[in-house]
Write an enzyme that holds these catalytic residues in place. Structure first.
Site, PDB file in Angstrom:
ATOM      1  N   HIS A   1       0.864  -1.189   0.000  1.00 56.19           N
ATOM      2  CA  HIS A   1       0.000   0.000   0.000  1.00 56.19           C
ATOM      3  C   HIS A   1       0.897   1.234   0.000  1.00 56.19           C
ATOM      4  O   HIS A   1       1.933   1.266   0.668  1.00 56.19           O
ATOM      5  CB  HIS A   1      -0.894   0.007   1.238  1.00 56.19           C
ATOM      6  CG  HIS A   1      -1.658   1.285   1.413  1.00 56.19           C
ATOM      7  ND1 HIS A   1      -2.666   1.669   0.553  1.00 56.19           N
ATOM      8  CD2 HIS A   1      -1.565   2.277   2.338  1.00 56.19           C
ATOM      9  CE1 HIS A   1      -3.165   2.835   0.940  1.00 56.19           C
ATOM     10  NE2 HIS A   1      -2.506   3.224   2.015  1.00 56.19           N
TER      11      HIS A   1
ATOM     12  N   CYS B   1      -4.485   2.845  -4.810  1.00 52.81           N
ATOM     13  CA  CYS B   1      -3.651   3.725  -4.004  1.00 52.81           C
ATOM     14  C   CYS B   1      -2.391   4.183  -4.729  1.00 52.81           C
ATOM     15  O   CYS B   1      -2.035   5.378  -4.689  1.00 52.81           O
ATOM     16  CB  CYS B   1      -3.294   3.045  -2.685  1.00 52.81           C
ATOM     17  SG  CYS B   1      -2.308   1.526  -2.851  1.00 52.81           S
TER      18      CYS B   1
END
Length: 388
Positions: free
Chosen positions: A147, A261
């Site tokens: 992430h 993301c």
């Protein structure tokens, strides 16, 4: 640095006697996608579909033109559309349906982006950690499923900030829809959004990931970036897990690009570069989850496929495809449906993709799915700054 971390129908059966089994990363990823799903108990749905936002501006302003005539599914459909490749922009963000529920609250400590003094010098940090690190530690880090976020530190105030973009209702809900009683069409909880909050959780990013300075900017540049973030967040609203390519070749055709993301962070870096930021020469890698497919077949949108005037055969095939991806209550139920998924996607090469509010059929091909962690260099600013 202060710590403040939020809880982040096409019949095409083929026989492949030498078919390779799905990889461990594929099975683990699928398990976690289906595990982290949640919805409220079933209740009678509204008789009216929610009003959808209008598209504006076509493709992403930074995306190269990419259109390709879609082939038709022989003898079944007469619809046609160019392959979109990139996510559309919309004129507003619609309200979320109460049915959509997050296992972990979206952006619980979020705050407004502050206005910085023009003379401020702000450090910009690259932040990266394993997906769901707060729950599973470095498990997904070993598979390079990461992430991404960006951090800021004001030299004048000493305050730190984190900015990231992720799904409102967890990754599983953005990747697969719910099949609700009384509703013909699959129901999607697939919005994503930016989250900005004060503090950088050093331990979270450093222990199993990355926290590194990539550039410095002025307060003026930060404020211009903040205006762009507001636009980007209000118009780019739907999360997309999958990148769809024709083959594993590095220069392969990309049928559909993901919108998650890392793409937000890459857009943010590019905006800062366009505003004049000069980035350090360091290697930066990002995760992509890729499906491999022959040329996609356009099927239609919700209105043309589902409902009284829709294509009932196709509608049933799409619902049947998504059924095994439902939230599971028992381990046995999960593994029974997992076998169905492997049979459909791997053995029969079938996948239905929902992209830009439209459905596409993907004729899957080997290696079907791959998780890659590849380098994407930090940007160099354009000669002409992009307007906000």
């Amino acid at each position: 640095m202060a710590a403040s971390r939020p809880g982040g129908g096409c019949s095409n059966r083929r026989t492949r006697p030498s078919q390779r089994p799905p990889s461990f990363p594929f099975l683990l990823l699928l398990l976690l996608l289906l595990r982290l799903r949640r919805c409220v108990p079933a209740r009678p749905p509204s008789c009216r579909s929610p009003r959808l936002p209008r598209r504006v501006g076509g493709m992403e302003p930074w995306a190269p033109p990419h259109t390709h005539p879609a082939r038709f599914l022989a003898g079944s459909f007469s619809l046609s559309a160019p392959l979109p490749a990139y996510k559309m922009r919309f004129d507003y963000r619609p309200k979320t349906d109460p049915y959509c529920q997050a296992r972990y609250t979206f952006c619980p400590t979020g705050s407004a982006i502050p206005v910085m003094k023009e003379e401020d010098v702000i450090e910009v940090y690259r932040l990266q950690a394993p997906v769901w690190e707060f729950k599973y530690g470095d498990l997904l880090g070993h598979l390079k499923i990461m992430h991404d976020a960006v951090g800021f530190r004001s030299s004048l105030t000493g305050k730190n900030y984190t900015m990231e973009w992720y799904e409102l209702f967890q990754l599983g809900n953005c990747t697969f829809p719910h099949l609700r009683p009384g509703m013909d069409a699959p129901f999607w909880c697939n919005q994503g959004a930016a989250c900005f909050y004060e503090g950088i959780d050093d331990a979270h990013w450093k222990e199993n990931g990355t926290l590194v300075l990539v550039t410095t900017i002025s307060g003026t540049m930060f404020n211009e970036m903040a205006k762009w973030v507001k636009y980007d967040n209000e118009t780019g609203i739907y999360y997309e897990t999958w990148t769809v390519q024709a083959s594993p070749d590095k220069h392969s055709v990309v049928w559909f690009d993901s919108y998650e993301c890392s793409k937000f962070i890459l857009r943010t870096y590019q905006k800062l570069a366009d505003l004049g930021a000069v980035f350090k020469k360091i290697q930066t890698n990002y995760t992509s989850i890729i499906l491999f497919s022959g040329e996609p077949v356009y099927l239609g949108n919700e209105t043309s496929i589902f409902g009284p005037l829709g294509n009932q055969t196709l509608a049933a095939a799409i619902r049947d495809f998504y059924y095994p991806f439902k939230p599971h209550r028992t381990v046995r139920e999960f593994f029974v449906d997992l076998l169905k998924i492997i049979d459909r996607v791997i053995l029969n090469g079938q996948f239905y993709l929902f992209y830009n509010l439209e459905y596409w059929f993907l004729p899957m091909k080997f290696p079907y799915l791959k998780i890659i962690y590849e380098e994407v260099p930090l940007p160099i600013g354009s000669k002409t700054s992009v307007g906000v």
